[in-house]
Design a protein around this motif. Structure first.
Motif, PDB file in Angstrom:
ATOM      1  N   GLY A 199      14.101   8.529 -21.638  1.00 25.83           N
ATOM      2  CA  GLY A 199      14.435   9.156 -20.361  1.00 25.83           C
ATOM      3  C   GLY A 199      15.134   8.210 -19.396  1.00 25.83           C
ATOM      4  N   GLN A 200      14.878   6.917 -19.527  1.00 20.87           N
ATOM      5  CA  GLN A 200      15.509   5.953 -18.618  1.00 20.87           C
ATOM      6  C   GLN A 200      17.019   5.940 -18.838  1.00 20.87           C
ATOM      7  OE1 GLN A 200      14.165   3.786 -16.177  1.00 20.87           O
ATOM      8  NE2 GLN A 200      12.517   5.267 -16.357  1.00 20.87           N
ATOM      9  N   GLU A 202      18.700   8.330 -20.242  1.00 19.53           N
ATOM     10  CA  GLU A 202      19.225   9.648 -19.877  1.00 19.53           C
ATOM     11  C   GLU A 202      19.389   9.765 -18.370  1.00 19.53           C
ATOM     12  OE1 GLU A 202      16.679  12.532 -21.613  1.00 19.53           O
ATOM     13  OE2 GLU A 202      17.543  12.284 -23.619  1.00 19.53           O
ATOM     14  N   ALA A 203      18.401   9.254 -17.631  1.00 18.98           N
ATOM     15  CA  ALA A 203      18.497   9.329 -16.170  1.00 18.98           C
ATOM     16  C   ALA A 203      19.717   8.550 -15.693  1.00 18.98           C
ATOM     17  CB  ALA A 203      17.232   8.785 -15.530  1.00 18.98           C
ATOM     18  N   ALA A 204      19.912   7.356 -16.264  1.00 14.77           N
ATOM     19  CA  ALA A 204      21.051   6.534 -15.851  1.00 14.77           C
ATOM     20  C   ALA A 204      22.362   7.238 -16.191  1.00 14.77           C
ATOM     21  CB  ALA A 204      20.981   5.165 -16.532  1.00 14.77           C
ATOM     22  N   ARG A 205      22.427   7.790 -17.418  1.00 10.36           N
ATOM     23  CA  ARG A 205      23.654   8.475 -17.816  1.00 10.36           C
ATOM     24  C   ARG A 205      23.887   9.713 -16.942  1.00 10.36           C
ATOM     25  NH1 ARG A 205      25.909   7.313 -22.655  1.00 10.36           N
ATOM     26  NH2 ARG A 205      27.739   7.960 -21.485  1.00 10.36           N
ATOM     27  N   SER A 206      22.810  10.421 -16.606  1.00  4.49           N
ATOM     28  CA  SER A 206      22.978  11.648 -15.830  1.00  4.49           C
ATOM     29  C   SER A 206      23.490  11.349 -14.423  1.00  4.49           C
ATOM     30  CB  SER A 206      21.672  12.423 -15.758  1.00  4.49           C
ATOM     31  OG  SER A 206      20.826  11.871 -14.775  1.00  4.49           O
TER      32      SER A 206
END
Lengths: 300, 244
Positions: A199-200, A202-206
């Protein structure tokens, strides 16, 4: 009990402890002898307190001045001197072989650690990359350097690469240590990266970050924090492993210890001292890392 | 604003094939609040994750604001700047303070200078109601507070669309309200939102449209009044019987 037992045992083999001879191998007062460079006459002697100035005049009226420590003054005014006659000496404190060895071990380990960390981070990143070539390369590197003895690697680096590419023994030693450590560090870093929840990333990419940005700002700082304890172990190992470079005639702590033993025969004392010096290095390192860990723990 | 046509996402591994999203066609207009509901495993989260490129499409197309996500030439990072996402597990950056969490992407991605980013962050923290927590690490916040920070973090990028992936599912019941309130406020301000949730109350109150998904397929869609009172499909009826 054990101490007493050992003491009795050393008594039995008639070992004479010579602890007094150890300190001079840390620092010693080196004597520099000053001799007359040519046949001459002592023209003047000035007492300057601790030191004395001696002025010589040669047969060609050439003047030369020397300063020596007053107690060692060996000539008097108007004395006729021949070439190489002793005028007096000066003394200077110098680092003994143990200090030189300690210093060499210290900077060799430091240089190898920094290089090893850089190699390790690159390897770790390649290991988790999507590119199969990079992944295979890093796996091969890790397997080869983790799977062969460091001593053999050192010999190969020094005798083969050192000869073929004409590298200095220090460079060969440091490179061998760094590349060896890099293989282990790479695996530690990989484990660290993989331990960060998906999730880390993914959060950064999002938020619109690209992969390198997400790695630099989000994943690696967290992975670094988690991998500090195993990294500490690895770098402590590296300091100890650096004793192997003594086999390619680098004057590290171990080799200095061996040299001192050949001139003192104080085998037991010197090895105890050498072990203690290594312990001081590794203990300092683990304290520094513990401090960094405490600093990073504020976000817990 | 968001157009998806015949969207398919198929996971395959160990000889098994899972059709997580199986041919979803839908159009989401600017300013619309769409709530996606459905039983677990129905593919609603995967659908949402496809919308900002966290999952690559197996087939079909997604066009956001005129940009085709399936096009290889599309810079997904650019699309993601415009599409904010809030996760079930918050996914705040634990090694950074609340304030740093919100300014990081503004600085790195939007290239704003630090003081502008801080101003924006403080303003958003005030909006989500936790201005006083700016220098705290996420680990010291409650779930509801963390989720509100996550919303602020996504909003700091000035997104045109906000995606919410079960934003209240990991929260203790008493904290659900505070997060939903922030979302309701966003909806009132005209933000385009796609929300995957199990909060039927929220869907009924805030949604302009409800999409019901089951087994990767879009089974039924319509206004909340229609969907909650007289759903046509049997599966939707069965689902509503269970959750209401």
């Amino acid at each position: 009990m054990m101490g007493a037992g050992l003491w009795v045992a050393t008594k039995k083999i008639d070992y004479t402890w010579r602890w007094k001879r150890v300190p001079q191998y840390f620092f010693y007062n080196a004597e520099t002898m000053h001799n007359a460079p040519f046949d001459s006459r002592v023209a003047q002697i000035d007492n300057l307190g601790d030191t004395t100035r001696v002025i010589l005049i040669s047969e060609d009226d050439e003047k030369l001045s020397f300063e020596v420590d007053s107690p060692t003054l060996n000539v008097s005014v108007d004395e006729e001197l021949f070439e190489d006659d002793h005028l007096g000496s000066t003394f200077q404190w110098r680092a003994g072989p143990l200090v030189v060895g300690l210093w060499n071990t210290l900077w060799i380990s430091a240089a190898a650690s920094i290089m090893g960390l850089i190699i390790g981070v690159i390897t770790g990143l390649c290991r988790v990359s999507k590119n199969p070539t990079l992944r295979d390369l890093s796996v091969t590197y890790v397997e080869i350097f983790r799977g062969t003895p460091l001593l053999v690697q050192l010999f190969i680096f020094y005798f083969f690469l050192g000869t073929v590419l004409d590298i200095d023994r220090f460079v060969a030693g440091i490179c061998a240590l760094a590349i060896f450590a890099g293989a282990y560090v790479g695996e530690i870093i990989r484990a660290g990266i993989q331990s960060i929840p998906k999730g880390q990333m993914e959060a950064a990419r999002s938020l619109g970050m690209n992969v390198p940005q997400a790695m630099i700002y989000i994943i690696l700082p967290q992975a670094f924090k988690r991998t500090l304890p195993p990294l500490a172990g690895q770098f402590i190992s590296l300091i100890k492993d650096s004793s192997l470079v003594s086999v390619i005639a680098i004057n590290d702590l171990t080799k200095s210890g061996r040299e001192v033993i050949t001139s003192t025969f104080a085998t037991f004392e010197i090895w105890f001292i050498v072990a203690l010096l290594y312990l001081i290095l590794t203990f300092t390192l683990s304290q520094v890392i513990a401090w960094v860990e405490r600093r990073l723990a504020v976000s817990d | 604003m968001i157009k998806t046509v015949e969207l398919k996402k198929i996971f395959s591994g160990r000889g098994q094939e899972v059709r997580a999203v199986d041919g979803v066609t839908s159009h989401i207009a600017s300013g619309e609040v769409v709530v996606v509901i459905g039983p677990s495993g129905s593919g609603k989260s995967t659908y949402l994750r496809c919308l900002n490129g966290l999952e690559t499409l197996s087939s079909g197309s997604i066009v956001i604001d005129g940009t085709d996500l399936a096009d290889r030439k599309t810079d997904l990072n650019k699309v993601r700047r415009e599409v904010g996402m809030v996760f079930q597990q918050f996914n705040l950056f634990p090694h950074k303070t609340v304030l740093e969490n919100i300014i990081l992407a503004q600085q790195v991605v939007r290239k704003r200078n630090r003081s502008d980013a801080e101003d924006k962050a403080r303003q958003l923290l005030k909006k989500v109601g936790i201005a006083e927590k700016e220098s705290v690490y996420p680990g010291h916040l409650s779930g509801g507070q963390q989720q509100r920070v996550a919303i602020a973090r996504a909003l700091a990028m000035d997104p045109k669309i906000m995606l919410f992936d079960e934003p209240t599912s990991a929260l203790d019941p008493e904290m659900v309200g505070e997060v939903l309130d922030v979302m309701k406020q966003l909806a009132r301000e005209g933000m385009t939102m796609v929300v995957v949730t199990h909060e039927m109350g929220f869907a009924r109150e805030v949604a302009d449209r409800v999409i019901f998904m089951d087994q990767g397929k879009l089974v039924e869609e319509g206004t909340p009044e229609h969907f909650f009172t007289e759903p046509r499909e049997e599966r939707a009826k069965a689902f509503l019987k269970q959750v209401l």
